[in-house]
Each structure stands twice: as structure tokens, then as C-alpha cells.
Design an enzyme around this catalytic site. Structure first.
Site, PDB file in Angstrom:
ATOM      1  N   GLY A 269     -10.321  70.157   6.209  1.00 29.13           N
ATOM      2  CA  GLY A 269     -11.481  69.667   5.502  1.00 29.13           C
ATOM      3  C   GLY A 269     -12.766  70.235   6.054  1.00 29.13           C
ATOM      4  O   GLY A 269     -13.657  70.638   5.309  1.00 29.13           O
ATOM      5  N   MET A 271     -14.677  71.545  10.255  1.00 31.79           N
ATOM      6  CA  MET A 271     -14.469  71.790  11.677  1.00 31.79           C
ATOM      7  C   MET A 271     -15.770  71.587  12.431  1.00 31.79           C
ATOM      8  O   MET A 271     -16.815  72.105  12.028  1.00 31.79           O
ATOM      9  CB  MET A 271     -13.941  73.219  11.885  1.00 31.79           C
ATOM     10  CG  MET A 271     -13.722  73.590  13.335  1.00 31.79           C
ATOM     11  SD  MET A 271     -12.535  72.493  14.115  1.00 31.79           S
ATOM     12  CE  MET A 271     -13.118  72.557  15.808  1.00 31.79           C
ATOM     13  N   HIS A 305     -18.142  62.455   9.862  1.00 32.78           N
ATOM     14  CA  HIS A 305     -17.039  62.664  10.803  1.00 32.78           C
ATOM     15  C   HIS A 305     -17.314  63.860  11.711  1.00 32.78           C
ATOM     16  O   HIS A 305     -17.202  63.755  12.942  1.00 32.78           O
ATOM     17  CB  HIS A 305     -15.736  62.874  10.028  1.00 32.78           C
ATOM     18  CG  HIS A 305     -14.541  63.098  10.884  1.00 32.78           C
ATOM     19  ND1 HIS A 305     -13.673  62.088  11.227  1.00 32.78           N
ATOM     20  CD2 HIS A 305     -14.058  64.220  11.483  1.00 32.78           C
ATOM     21  CE1 HIS A 305     -12.706  62.575  11.987  1.00 32.78           C
ATOM     22  NE2 HIS A 305     -12.917  63.870  12.149  1.00 32.78           N
ATOM     23  N   GLU A 306     -17.663  64.990  11.112  1.00 33.95           N
ATOM     24  CA  GLU A 306     -17.876  66.190  11.932  1.00 33.95           C
ATOM     25  C   GLU A 306     -19.115  66.055  12.811  1.00 33.95           C
ATOM     26  O   GLU A 306     -19.131  66.528  13.953  1.00 33.95           O
ATOM     27  CB  GLU A 306     -17.982  67.433  11.043  1.00 33.95           C
ATOM     28  CG  GLU A 306     -16.807  67.655  10.107  1.00 33.95           C
ATOM     29  CD  GLU A 306     -15.444  67.606  10.792  1.00 33.95           C
ATOM     30  OE1 GLU A 306     -15.340  67.971  11.981  1.00 33.95           O
ATOM     31  OE2 GLU A 306     -14.472  67.188  10.135  1.00 33.95           O
ATOM     32  N   HIS A 309     -18.320  63.965  15.861  1.00 32.88           N
ATOM     33  CA  HIS A 309     -17.541  64.723  16.845  1.00 32.88           C
ATOM     34  C   HIS A 309     -18.433  65.351  17.929  1.00 32.88           C
ATOM     35  O   HIS A 309     -17.929  65.703  18.999  1.00 32.88           O
ATOM     36  CB  HIS A 309     -16.763  65.847  16.156  1.00 32.88           C
ATOM     37  CG  HIS A 309     -15.350  65.489  15.820  1.00 32.88           C
ATOM     38  ND1 HIS A 309     -14.491  64.849  16.686  1.00 32.88           N
ATOM     39  CD2 HIS A 309     -14.615  65.719  14.692  1.00 32.88           C
ATOM     40  CE1 HIS A 309     -13.307  64.695  16.122  1.00 32.88           C
ATOM     41  NE2 HIS A 309     -13.351  65.203  14.910  1.00 32.88           N
TER      42      HIS A 309
END
Length: 878
Positions: A269, A271, A305-306, A309
Site C-alpha cells: 500500500g 512505505m 499509518h505511514e 511510522h
């Protein structure tokens, strides 16, 4: 068959690296077919090394070596050994730092596996997680080797005017022959899996974000020129995520620049490469006429989400790949929190649990079952699974439930403070939670090492104002784990009085309306006192643990919970259980040849939902949904795909017939053009009216045909257009072919919309679907080298159309095996994911078992089979 059986890597064999690489200087002379890479590595012996070897072994694959030197001295052929997967320098200094310089050539155009440096359309880009960096240059390609990178990119200025890499830009200039260069420096040490570069003819959308401490961060989203007008939502989502992480976790961005690049060819999806996220276009590009409400929500979730991270994955990373859930499970939990806060918490929780129970529970119940921290793997790419991600998030959520929001935040603060800049383990995360809260979580750690979905069986006894719940926990055997120990399971619960109001009770000396109890034994009793009458029990509120709950309830009790439970998840769950109970009764009737009859309890429950004037319309739409056929199959000892489909369709048609007037009324009340409006009310109106449309088209009547076609022709947003087209396609509507052709002609230049067109036809339940799928393989728009397109057709058919994929003649199985074998040489990662369609073969009748295992054996016996596909296919057969 394979030339050799691949080796298995075991967690128990982990040892620290013998050497560390402190600084990396990379120079790329970029070319589609012949990219020259020069890597300068500042290396020193690891003081924690357990080996006395004087050799240095670097990983590398599909690289052409040009030259290598040690401290400026060229090495001769006898000084090193070169294999298909490694470069070993026989003798290096052990008592001082030293420099290794390597030159090698790679061919991005030939890299259809999309790992390392590859070509996507006319753009060069990278994907290095998990082990793609070894396809760029020889390196210590493991996450516990953290280095500071400086990168210089050199390329033709016309072909590659934009040159991007991690960190901050530190220089740029022109060169002879129409070339130019740009240099980047990342001040933070990182594993090589977080390295990235992108080069191409790109435009960008710019904005900025001011952090809580007053720092101004430049934000840039790079896309191909024709997609510039689809970046606004992604940019706003990024800013929302940055602010949310500051407010919720106290985490601030650390570089001066944050970049996102959208690419067409991507195995995953997105990175989280440090400062330069590379995204699948699916999770960046959105415009009201091309993206649905769900697309908008998924984009915000994946962007978040990314970004999250940056701390839970980058600043604190994994010691080894067995710890993958350390970063992924934690970050999925964070993005679920974020998405719930940004939309409807109730709807988000239900959607997440629905996917977990439909797909991850199936993974837990099959031959590929593994703990969220696996003990072994052949190919690490195969462990980017729902178990690691989604079940991993549920394990983190249980910690949040047990410790409370404040306690969980304290644990996170300590975790980031203690381990910033380190590569750590799942144990380190749990230890931070313990130390910050003064609790002991030894038994809870079993969630990290035990595979399978636990089963809770509950019995209740009421006497003189006292309710006793007896809870038994068990877990079915899984591969390599025949026996399971009791887990620490948090169970959130409440009780309802006869009039539907919350029933107050006393637990451990305190009066409350809701409590969380900890199940730690194989069998345990919980006593609740001071109840004035026997209550209706609402168990596992908010789905407080990833378990299967078994408790005797009759349809009337389920209907009562559906009407009155104050917990939004359990109210929805009661409806799902009620429908499931009715469907399984109908399946028994079908198998026995009995006449099918509608259940009035369900009809009246749905009538009440349609009459409800609740404000959360998206939640009402979910209450009207029927359980997925895959979820229903997962509850059967032997899956009967035809009976499941027939029974579920009978329920849908019965509800549509009995409640036709109500569905028409609710549809009319909420059918309005709010294109471009994405507030909760507008999204909810679209969801609710389109749920009604789906029921109405089940009637197969001219007026329902006309209703769907009219919405399709007049829709000005993709949510309404694709919902109407789905209603047309999954019926005998005479305009079906014309609507499909019209949709394709309208959107043929929008790749992501064409993906929807493929998926809609691949998941259709009408009889001609398999022939349609076969013909679509020959469509000019289909491309086996594009992962999104493969997923939209092959993946959608094999994973989301059980009725036709599991056809008795085995055509669906042969089709999938042929595609896996074809993909094996093009893109092993995608091929391996497609094999998952066969993983549950033991759940079916003997004829289907024979057909599926035959195809699995054909795959395993294929020459030059990749280790990605070999692992999944061989484990499925084992």
C-alpha cells in the site's frame, strides 16, 4: 520443481551482526537499463559480536560487480567470494574502523519483482522493505544495522528532472551532456530498508505544517502531471495526522521536509521510508468523481499509518524481521485510533473487526497460522500478513484496554524515550508498558508467541441478585503448536435491564454500569452482585479481545440487544449473530430439501432500524448489512458455498420484499447530490441510501432496475455511481452491458477507476461471472505486471467471490494456479499472495479438496519456483 529447497530462518538462531556500518555514501548514475551504483561504507566491528571470524559477508542479489576496494586498495578476485546472494571479503580489520567501496550495475527495467530499484511507467523508484536494498548494492541488509546515509543522484535532466531521496537536500547542480545531480543527507541513523530514491518527470503539490514547538515543515506530494488535481485530500490527511500525533502521543516530526511520491507499480500500500514515503497511487489520489467515500477514508488512514511510522518504526525500529509486529501492529492500532477520531469510532471499529474475523481468523484456522511474532520463515515477504498487522493491532489494543488510555500513553512515552534510535524487540515494548505502570504482564506475552484464535465459552447463573459468569478459554491446535496455554484476555462487559436501560451492578466492591474483567485461567468464574433482576449480558464490548465468543442466546435476546445495547459494537454484533443464526437454519433446510421461510423476528428488527432516527447514518447502514459469505463459511465445519449463497440471498430478498416501502422511503429521504462534501452526515446519507438501493434491486423489478440505472447515469460522485453500477451488475438488469461499457468509456484514462470496473465484474454473483473474468484477462487494460490490476481481477475473484471461485468443476482453481505460475517469474511477492486463495482447502468437501491440492502440487512442481511461492504453497499442502 525448485532447483533446491530454500533454507528456513529461525528466531532462535538470531545473533547480533558481526559488523556495523556507521556511514553510507551512495552515488547513483541513473538509467532505465544500466544504473551504476557506487557505495562507500564506513564499517567497524560490532562490540557485541559473538563471532571471531575475520570475514565480512554482505548480502546482494541480481547485481553485476564492477569493482571493490578496502581502505582505497582494490581487491583481487582471491580476496573475496561472490555468490548469487552474498559477497564475502575474506579478511577485514577487526581492531579499527575501515572503508569498503563497491561499484555495481543494476537493470531497473528488468526488475518486474518491484524490489530494490525498478521502473514504474517512466519513473525510477525503490522498495527496500523487507530485503530489497540487497538488490541495489551489497550491504548488511538487516534492520539492526543502522546507518546515516548521504545520497547523490545523477541523471539526464530531461528524462529525470526530479531527483529525490531521504532526509534534507544538501546540494544540486548541472553536469555536461544534459545531466544534473542532487545530493541528500539523512541526519538520522536508519536501517537500509528505510532507504528510498525516486527519479522522474513529476509535478508536486506543496504545503507546510507548523509543529507544536513552532517549527515549519515543508510538505510535498509528487505525482505525474495528470494527477496533480487529486492530491488535496492526501495533503490535508497528512496535516491531520501530524497534528493528531502531537496531540495524542506528544510526537513531533523531526526533519524539515516531508515528501510523498505516488507510483503506479507497487507491491504494497505504501512505505514509510524516512522523509520520503513511496505510495501506491491508490492511497494518494482522490477526487469526488473518481474516488468513493471509502477511498477517501482509506487514503487518510494509510497516510496517517505511514506518517506515524516516523516514530513507531523509524525512530524506534525492529531488531529483526521476527519483530515485524512491533512496528506494524503498533502502528495499525495508532492509525485505527486516528481514523476513528476523524470519522465515526463505531463504524471504524466494526469495519476493522469485520475484516479481522472474516480474513485473519481464517488465516489463524489454516495451515499458514503463525503467531504475531513468528518463530521461523523462508521468505520474510510472506509474513506481511493480517496476523502480524491486524491481530498485532488487537494485541496492542488489549494493552490499551488493560492499562487505560493514560497508562498506555505513559508506556508509549517510556518506550520512545528509552529506545529512540535503537532496533528493539516486542519484549522491549511490553517491558516499557510494565515499567511505566508498575504492572506485571508475563502471561500477556503469550499473545506474541501463540498462534490461533482463542474460543471463549460462557455460561451464566443468576440467583438472588447475583450473576455468576463461568468462562472457559481454549485454542485449537495450529501448525507446530498442538497445545496452548491460557492467555490473559480482557473482557469488557455490561448488563441490560428488561426495559433496555443499563443495569447497575457491584463488582469487587465497586458499583458500575460497565467493567473489564481479566480472564487468565482455563476456566474462571466472575461474580456480579446487587442486581435487581436477571439482566441481559453484553459481553466483549468493543470487541475487547480477538476471540470467538460462544454463549447461548435465542433470537429474541439477540433482537433485544440489537435494539437496546448501548455498546455500538455489540449492538451491531447482535444483529450479525441474529442474521447468521437464521442463515444457518436456512442452510440446514437447503441441505435437507425443506422449503425456506422468512423469520419475522429479523424482519421486525430491520424495520426498527429503518425507522430509527439516529444521527450516525453510517452506523445505521452497517446495522442493515448482512454477514459476508466468507465469514459465514468460516463458521462451518465443511463449507457449503452454494447453500451459503442461496440462504443469504433468500434473507436479502425476504427483507427487500417485506420492507420494500421502508427501503424506498429511506432511500428517497437521503438521496441528494452532495458531491464533494465529505462530512459525516453526507457520507452517512450516501451509505444508508445505497444500502437501501442494494436491497431494492434484489427484487428484480422494472422500477428497481430504473432506480439503479437512473442513479448510475446521474451520479456526480464515484460513491453513488459505483454503488448503482454494482446494483446493476449484480442483477438481471437489461442495461447491464451498456452501463459497464459506458463506465469504462468514461473512465478508461483513470487507472484506479478502471481497477474498480474490473473488481466489480470479478466479484459479481451472477452465473456468467467466470466467463467474464476469463475474457477480461484479454482486455487491453489488463496488465499482469501491474499489481493493482492483478489484485483487482485475479485477487478479487479468488478471494472475494467464493461462489464462483469454488465452482464444483474446478475451473476457478485451475485459473488461479495458472496465474500464480505466470506471476512467479514476474513478481514473486504478488504470486505468493495469490496462492492464499488455496490455503483453506481442508475446510471444503472431498471433491474440492482434491481439486485444490492438485493445483497446489502443480504449483510446487513448477521449475524455478520462487521461494516466496514455494513457502506458501508447500505449507498449504503440508
Amino acid at each position: 520443481m525448485r532447483d533446491a529447497t530454500p533454507q528456513t530462518v529461525y528466531l532462535k538462531d538470531y545473533t547480533p551482526p558481526d559488523y556495523l556500518i556507521d556511514q553510507v555514501e551512495l552515488v547513483f548514475e541513473l538509467d532505465e537499463q544500466r544504473t551504476l551504483v557506487r557505495a562507500g561504507l564506513d564499517v567497524r566491528r560490532n562490540p557485541d559480536s559473538r563471532s571471531a571470524s575475520e570475514a565480512l559477508t554482505l548480502f546482494g542479489e541480481e547485481l553485476l560487480l564492477v569493482g571493490i576496494s578496502l581502505d582505497g586498495q582494490a581487491l583481487a578476485a582471491g580476496d573475496y567470494t561472490l555468490s548469487d546472494e552474498a559477497l564475502t571479503i575474506h579478511r577485514v580489520p577487526g581492531d579499527r574502523p575501515f572503508r569498503i567501496d563497491i561499484e555495481n550495475i543494476i537493470d531497473p527495467q528488468a526488475n518486474t519483482a518491484l524490489e530494490g530499484l525498478y521502473l514504474s511507467s517512466s519513473m525510477l523508484c525503490t522498495q527496500c522493505e523487507a530485503q530489497g536494498f540487497r538488490k541495489i548494492t551489497w550491504f548488511l541488509d538487516r534492520p539492526d544495522v543502522m546507518s546515516r546515509f548521504t545520497t547523490k543522484l545523477i541523471a539526464d535532466k530531461t528524462q529525470y528532472p526530479v531527483l529525490l531521496s531521504n532526509g534534507n537536500k544538501i546540494g544540486a547542480g548541472n553536469l555536461d551532456g544534459g545531466r544534473h545531480w542532487v545530493a541528500w543527507q539523512d541526519p538520522f541513523a536508519k536501517p537500509c530498508y528505510l532507504f528510498a530514491l525516486v527519479a522522474g518527470q513529476l509535478e508536486y503539490v506543496a504545503d507546510e505544517f507548523t509543529t507544536v514547538s513552532g517549527r515549519r515543515i515543508a510538505l510535498e506530494i509528487f505525482v505525474e502531471a495528470h494527477n496533480v488535481d487529486k492530491c488535496g485530500h492526501a495533503m490535508q490527511s497528512l496535516k491531520n495526522a501530524m497534528r493528531w500525533d502531537e496531540e495524542t502521543y506528544g510526537l513531533e516530526y523531526d526533519l524539515d521536509l516531508y515528501m510523498i511520491v505516488a507510483v503506479d507499480h507497487f507491491n504494497m500500500g505504501a512505505m514509510e521510508n524516512k522523509g520520503l514515503n513511496v505510495f501506491n497511487t491508490k492511497f494518494v489520489l482522490a477526487r469526488p468523481d473518481t474516488a468513493t467515500d471509502s477511498d477517501y477514508e482509506h487514503i487518510e488512514g494509510v497516510i496517517g499509518h505511514e506518517y506515524f511510522h516516523n516514530w513507531s518504526g523509524n525512530r524506534v525500529t525492529c531488531r529483526d524481521w521476527f519483530q515485524l509486529s512491533l512496528k506494524e501492529g503498533f502502528t495499525v492500532f495508532r492509525d485505527q485510533q486516528f481514523s476513528g477520531d476523524r470519522s465515526s469510532p463505531a463504524v471504524k471499529r466494526i469495519e476493522d473487526v469485520n475484516m479481522l474475523r472474516t480474513r485473519q481468523f481464517a488465516e489463524d484456522a489454516g495451515p499458514l497460522a503463525h503467531p504475531i511474532r513468528p518463530e521461523a520463515y523462508i521468505e520474510i515477504n510472506n509474513f506481511y500478513t493480517l496476523t502480524v498487522y491486524e491481530k498485532g493491532a488487537e494485541v496492542v489494543r488489549m494493552l490499551h484496554t488493560l492499562l487505560g488510555a493514560a497508562g498506555f500513553r505513559q508506556g508509549c512515552d517510556l518506550y520512545f524515550k528509552r529506545h529512540d534510535g535503537q532496533a528493539v524487540t516486542c519484549e522491549d515494548f511490553v517491558k516499557a508498558m510494565e515499567d511505566a505502570n508498575g504492572v506485571e504482564l508475563t502471561q500477556f506475552r503469550r499473545w506474541y508467541s501463540q498462534a490461533g484464535t482463542p474460543v471463549l465459552e460462557v455460561e451464566q447463573a443468576f440467583d438472588a441478585g447475583r450473576l455468576t459468569l463461568t468462562v472457559k478459554q481454549s485454542c485449537p491446535p495450529t501448525p507446530n503448536q498442538p497445545e496452548k496455554l491460557p492467555l490473559h484476555v480482557p473482557i469488557k462487559l455490561g448488563f441490560l435491564a428488561a426495559d433496555g436501560s443499563p443495569a447497575r451492578f457491584q463488582y469487587r466492591g465497586e458499583f458500575c454500569e460497565e467493567a473489564t474483567v481479566s480472564l487468565t485461567e482455563a476456566e474462571q468464574r466472575f461474580v456480579f452482585e446487587s442486581l435487581t433482576e436477571k439482566p441481559i449480558v453484553s459481553l466483549l464490548r468493543g470487541f475487547s479481545a480477538p476471540v470467538t465468543l460462544k454463549i447461548d442466546r435465542d433470537p429474541e435476546e439477540l433482537a433485544f440487544l440489537l435494539s437496546y445495547d448501548s455498546d455500538t459494537f455489540n449492538r451491531w454484533e447482535a444483529g450479525q449473530q441474529l442474521v447468521s443464526r437464521i442463515i444457518f437454519g436456512l442452510i440446514a433446510d437447503i441441505q435437507a430439501g425443506r422449503t425456506l421461510t422468512a423469520n419475522p423476528v429479523l424482519t421486525e428488527a430491520f424495520r426498527a432500524i429503518l425507522a430509527d432516527a439516529g444521527a450516525d447514518l453510517s452506523y445505521r447502514a452497517l446495522l442493515l448489512s448482512l454477514p459476508d459469505e466468507g465469514y459465514l463459511g468460516g463458521q462451518m465445519a465443511v463449507v457449503d458455498v452454494e447453500a451459503i449463497h442461496q440462504a443469504r440471498e433468500f434473507v436479502r430478498l425476504s427483507l427487500a420484499t417485506a420492507l420494500s416501502a421502508e427501503f424506498q422511503r429511506v432511500y428517497a429521504e437521503h438521496h441528494q447530490d452532495e458531491s464533494g462534501c465529505f462530512d459525516a452526515s453526507a457520507v452517512g446519507r450516501r451509505r444508508l441510501k445505497n444500502a437501501c438501493l442494494s436491497y431494492l434491486t434484489a427484487l428484480e423489478k422494472p422500477d428497481s432496475y430504473a432506480l439503479a440505472e437512473t442513479q448510475f447515469r446521474s451520479a456526480r460522485n464515484m460513491t453513488d455511481q459505483i454503488a448503482a453500477l454494482s446494483a446493476v451488475v449484480n442483477s438481471r438488469n437489461p442495461t447491464k452491458a451498456d452501463c459497464l461499457d459506458s463506465f469504462y468509456r468514461q473512465w478508461q484514462r483513470e487507472a484506479l477507476v478502471v481497477d474498480k470496473w474490473f473488481t466489480l465484474q470479478a466479484t459479481c454473483h451472477m452465473p456468467e461471472t467466470f466467463a467474464t473474468v476469463q475474457s477480461l484477462m484479454q482486455h487491453p487494460a489488463f496488465d499482469m505486471k501491474t499489481p493493482n490490476r492483478v489484485r483487482s481481477l485475479v485477487g478479487a475473484f479468488s478471494q472475494s467471490n467464493p461462489l464462483h471461485f469454488h465452482a464444483r468443476n474446478g475451473d476457478g482453481y485451475r485459473f488461479l494456479a495458472d496465474r500464480v505460475i505466470e506471476l512467479n517469474t514476474l513478481n514473486p511477492q504478488i504470486a505468493a499472495r495469490m496462492v492464499g486463495g488455496f490455503a483453506q482447502w481442508r475446510r471444503y468437501d472431498t471433491d474440492r479438496q482434491a481439486l485444490m491440492t492438485r493445483e497446489l502440487r502443480r504449483i510446487v512442481e513448477t521449475e524455478h519456483l520462487s521461494k516466496d511461492v514455494y513457502e506458501i504453497a508447500s505449507k498449504s499442502l503440508a
